[in-house]
Design a protein around this motif. Structure first.
Motif, PDB file in Angstrom:
ATOM      1  N   LYS A  64       0.838  -1.214   0.000  1.00 62.06           N
ATOM      2  CA  LYS A  64       0.000   0.000   0.000  1.00 62.06           C
ATOM      3  C   LYS A  64       0.864   1.250   0.000  1.00 62.06           C
ATOM      4  CE  LYS A  64      -4.040  -2.051   2.255  1.00 62.06           C
ATOM      5  NZ  LYS A  64      -4.940  -2.038   3.429  1.00 62.06           N
ATOM      6  N   LEU A  65       1.948   1.197   0.760  1.00 65.80           N
ATOM      7  CA  LEU A  65       2.828   2.376   0.784  1.00 65.80           C
ATOM      8  C   LEU A  65       3.492   2.564  -0.577  1.00 65.80           C
ATOM      9  CD1 LEU A  65       4.054   4.673   2.339  1.00 65.80           C
ATOM     10  CD2 LEU A  65       5.835   3.106   3.199  1.00 65.80           C
ATOM     11  N   GLU A  66       3.867   1.457  -1.221  1.00 65.65           N
ATOM     12  CA  GLU A  66       4.448   1.568  -2.565  1.00 65.65           C
ATOM     13  C   GLU A  66       3.462   2.188  -3.543  1.00 65.65           C
ATOM     14  OE1 GLU A  66       6.752  -1.266  -5.797  1.00 65.65           O
ATOM     15  OE2 GLU A  66       5.117  -2.076  -4.602  1.00 65.65           O
ATOM     16  N   GLN A  67       2.190   1.740  -3.455  1.00 65.18           N
ATOM     17  CA  GLN A  67       1.167   2.284  -4.349  1.00 65.18           C
ATOM     18  C   GLN A  67       0.970   3.786  -4.093  1.00 65.18           C
ATOM     19  OE1 GLN A  67      -2.583   0.261  -3.925  1.00 65.18           O
ATOM     20  NE2 GLN A  67      -3.529   1.366  -5.663  1.00 65.18           N
ATOM     21  N   LEU A  68       0.936   4.134  -2.801  1.00 61.78           N
ATOM     22  CA  LEU A  68       0.771   5.547  -2.465  1.00 61.78           C
ATOM     23  C   LEU A  68       1.950   6.379  -2.953  1.00 61.78           C
ATOM     24  CD1 LEU A  68      -0.784   7.776  -0.972  1.00 61.78           C
ATOM     25  CD2 LEU A  68       0.482   7.139   1.098  1.00 61.78           C
ATOM     26  N   LEU A  69       3.138   5.831  -2.768  1.00 55.48           N
ATOM     27  CA  LEU A  69       4.335   6.567  -3.191  1.00 55.48           C
ATOM     28  C   LEU A  69       4.387   6.734  -4.712  1.00 55.48           C
ATOM     29  CD1 LEU A  69       6.972   4.975  -0.787  1.00 55.48           C
ATOM     30  CD2 LEU A  69       6.071   7.300  -0.700  1.00 55.48           C
ATOM     31  N   LYS A  70       3.975   5.711  -5.434  1.00 58.60           N
ATOM     32  CA  LYS A  70       3.969   5.818  -6.902  1.00 58.60           C
ATOM     33  C   LYS A  70       2.941   6.837  -7.378  1.00 58.60           C
ATOM     34  CE  LYS A  70       5.807   1.264  -8.066  1.00 58.60           C
ATOM     35  NZ  LYS A  70       5.559  -0.025  -8.742  1.00 58.60           N
ATOM     36  N   GLN A  71       1.775   6.887  -6.712  1.00 62.52           N
ATOM     37  CA  GLN A  71       0.770   7.912  -7.066  1.00 62.52           C
ATOM     38  C   GLN A  71       1.320   9.315  -6.781  1.00 62.52           C
ATOM     39  OE1 GLN A  71      -2.779   6.925  -4.851  1.00 62.52           O
ATOM     40  NE2 GLN A  71      -3.331   5.202  -6.204  1.00 62.52           N
ATOM     41  N   LYS A  72       1.966   9.388  -5.612  1.00 63.53           N
ATOM     42  CA  LYS A  72       2.540  10.691  -5.250  1.00 63.53           C
ATOM     43  C   LYS A  72       3.636  11.085  -6.233  1.00 63.53           C
ATOM     44  CE  LYS A  72       2.979  14.189  -2.414  1.00 63.53           C
ATOM     45  NZ  LYS A  72       1.913  15.182  -2.231  1.00 63.53           N
ATOM     46  N   GLN A  73       4.425  10.096  -6.610  1.00 67.73           N
ATOM     47  CA  GLN A  73       5.485  10.365  -7.585  1.00 67.73           C
ATOM     48  C   GLN A  73       4.902  10.811  -8.926  1.00 67.73           C
ATOM     49  OE1 GLN A  73       7.839   7.010  -8.935  1.00 67.73           O
ATOM     50  NE2 GLN A  73       9.714   8.227  -8.744  1.00 67.73           N
ATOM     51  N   GLN A  74       3.813  10.171  -9.332  1.00 69.20           N
ATOM     52  CA  GLN A  74       3.156  10.546 -10.591  1.00 69.20           C
ATOM     53  C   GLN A  74       2.590  11.957 -10.501  1.00 69.20           C
ATOM     54  OE1 GLN A  74       0.108   7.804 -11.781  1.00 69.20           O
ATOM     55  NE2 GLN A  74      -0.171   8.782 -13.805  1.00 69.20           N
ATOM     56  N   GLN A  75       1.971  12.267  -9.341  1.00 73.27           N
ATOM     57  CA  GLN A  75       1.432  13.617  -9.153  1.00 73.27           C
ATOM     58  C   GLN A  75       2.553  14.666  -9.198  1.00 73.27           C
ATOM     59  OE1 GLN A  75      -0.749  13.567  -5.490  1.00 73.27           O
ATOM     60  NE2 GLN A  75      -2.459  12.343  -6.322  1.00 73.27           N
ATOM     61  N   GLN A  76       3.625  14.331  -8.509  1.00 71.36           N
ATOM     62  CA  GLN A  76       4.759  15.266  -8.530  1.00 71.36           C
ATOM     63  C   GLN A  76       5.318  15.442  -9.947  1.00 71.36           C
ATOM     64  OE1 GLN A  76       7.707  14.001  -5.691  1.00 71.36           O
ATOM     65  NE2 GLN A  76       6.687  15.012  -3.962  1.00 71.36           N
ATOM     66  N   SER A  77       5.351  14.305 -10.668  1.00 72.21           N
ATOM     67  CA  SER A  77       5.840  14.391 -12.047  1.00 72.21           C
ATOM     68  C   SER A  77       4.928  15.263 -12.899  1.00 72.21           C
ATOM     69  CB  SER A  77       5.945  12.974 -12.621  1.00 72.21           C
ATOM     70  OG  SER A  77       6.369  13.030 -13.963  1.00 72.21           O
ATOM     71  N   GLN A  78       3.601  15.114 -12.682  1.00 69.43           N
ATOM     72  CA  GLN A  78       2.642  15.945 -13.432  1.00 69.43           C
ATOM     73  C   GLN A  78       2.781  17.412 -13.031  1.00 69.43           C
ATOM     74  OE1 GLN A  78      -1.195  14.208 -12.668  1.00 69.43           O
ATOM     75  NE2 GLN A  78      -0.875  12.488 -14.103  1.00 69.43           N
ATOM     76  N   GLN A  79       2.922  17.616 -11.703  1.00 76.56           N
ATOM     77  CA  GLN A  79       3.091  18.994 -11.244  1.00 76.56           C
ATOM     78  C   GLN A  79       4.383  19.608 -11.803  1.00 76.56           C
ATOM     79  OE1 GLN A  79       2.924  18.923  -6.988  1.00 76.56           O
ATOM     80  NE2 GLN A  79       0.708  18.580  -6.901  1.00 76.56           N
ATOM     81  N   ASN A  80       5.415  18.804 -11.768  1.00 78.51           N
ATOM     82  CA  ASN A  80       6.687  19.292 -12.308  1.00 78.51           C
ATOM     83  C   ASN A  80       6.561  19.605 -13.803  1.00 78.51           C
ATOM     84  OD1 ASN A  80       7.948  19.033  -9.814  1.00 78.51           O
ATOM     85  ND2 ASN A  80       8.663  16.939 -10.241  1.00 78.51           N
ATOM     86  N   GLN A  81       5.825  18.733 -14.500  1.00 74.92           N
ATOM     87  CA  GLN A  81       5.612  18.962 -15.930  1.00 74.92           C
ATOM     88  C   GLN A  81       4.799  20.222 -16.168  1.00 74.92           C
ATOM     89  OE1 GLN A  81       7.076  17.218 -18.334  1.00 74.92           O
ATOM     90  NE2 GLN A  81       6.215  18.657 -19.837  1.00 74.92           N
ATOM     91  N   GLN A  82       3.756  20.397 -15.327  1.00 73.83           N
ATOM     92  CA  GLN A  82       2.939  21.603 -15.450  1.00 73.83           C
ATOM     93  C   GLN A  82       3.766  22.850 -15.151  1.00 73.83           C
ATOM     94  OE1 GLN A  82      -0.410  21.070 -12.850  1.00 73.83           O
ATOM     95  NE2 GLN A  82      -1.451  19.608 -14.208  1.00 73.83           N
TER      96      GLN A  82
END
Length: 219
Positions: A64-82
Motif C-alpha cells: 500500500k505504501l508503494e502504491q501511495l508513493l507511486k501515485q505521489k510520484q506521478q502527481q509530482q511528475s505531473q506537477q513538475n511537468q505543469q
C-alpha cells in the motif's frame, strides 16, 4: 593487485548489506519509507519500500505504501511537468515581449532616422530654393544694371553726336549754294584769280536768272 582487492571488498559489502537487510523486519522498511514520504522525499521512500518488498513481497503495508508513493510520484511528475510547461510558456511570453520591445525600439529608431532624413532633405530643398531665388534676383539685378548702362551709353552717344553737328547757319565750305548765288569756294577762287592775273573776272551765275531784265552782278 588492486583490482582483485577491490572486487573482494565489494562482494563483502554486498554480502553484509544482504545479511543486514535480512535481519531488518518489514515494519522497519515501512517505517523508513514513511519517514521519507513525510519529508516529501519520494525517491528515497520508494527505495526503502522496494527493498523491503524484495524481502517481504507479500507484506500488505509495504504494498500500500508503494502504491501511495507511486501515485505521489506521478502527481509530482505531473506537477513538475505543469510547472515546466508554465515556465516554458512564461519564458516564451517573456521572449515574445522582449522581441516586441526590441521591434518597437527598432521601429522608433527607424522612424527617428527617417524623420531626420526628411528634415535634412527639407532643409536642403529650402537652401536650394533660396539659392535659386538669390541667383534669380542677382541675374535680374545684373540684367537691369546692364540695361541701364546700355541706356546711359546710348544717351551719351546721342549727346556726343548732337554736340558734333554744326548749326544750320554754319555750313561747310563744300556746301552747295542756292541757285543764282556764289558759293564761298567760287568767291575764293575768284579773288585768287584776280590776284594772279590782275584782271577782272566776270562771274557768270549758274543757271538762268529768274528775271532776264535783272542786271548781272559783277564781283
Amino acid at each position: 593487485m588492486r583490482l582483485p582487492l577491490l572486487l573482494s571488498l565489494s562482494l563483502l559489502l554486498l554480502s553484509w548489506q544482504a545479511v543486514r537487510a535480512q535481519l531488518l523486519p518489514a515494519d522497519d522498511f515501512f517505517h523508513n519509507g514513511a519517514l521519507f514520504y513525510l519529508s516529501n522525499n519520494i525517491p528515497s521512500a520508494l527505495e526503502q519500500v522496494e527493498s523491503g518488498l524484495k524481502i517481504y513481497p507479500e507484506d500488505e503495508k509495504l504494498k500500500k505504501l508503494e502504491q501511495l508513493l507511486k501515485q505521489k510520484q506521478q502527481q509530482q511528475s505531473q506537477q513538475n511537468q505543469q510547472q515546466q510547461d508554465q515556465k516554458d510558456q512564461q519564458d516564451q511570453k517573456n521572449q515574445s515581449q522582449q522581441q516586441k520591445d526590441q521591434n518597437s525600439q527598432q521601429q522608433k529608431s527607424d522612424d527617428q532616422k527617417n524623420q531626420q532624413q526628411k528634415d535634412q532633405q527639407s532643409a536642403k530643398d529650402k537652401s536650394q530654393d533660396q539659392q535659386k531665388k538669390d541667383e534669380q534676383k542677382k541675374s535680374e539685378a545684373d540684367k537691369k544694371k546692364s540695361e541701364e548702362e546700355k541706356k546711359q551709353e546710348q544717351q551719351k552717344a546721342a549727346g556726343e553726336k548732337k554736340d558734333g553737328e554744326k548749326p544750320d547757319d554754319q555750313k561747310g565750305e563744300g556746301q552747295a549754294a542756292a541757285p543764282g548765288q556764289m558759293t564761298p569756294e567760287e568767291a575764293k577762287r575768284l579773288l585768287d584769280g584776280q590776284k594772279g592775273n590782275e584782271q577782272f573776272l566776270k562771274w557768270q551765275p549758274k543757271g538762268k536768272p529768274q528775271n532776264p531784265n535783272m542786271p548781272i552782278k559783277d564781283w
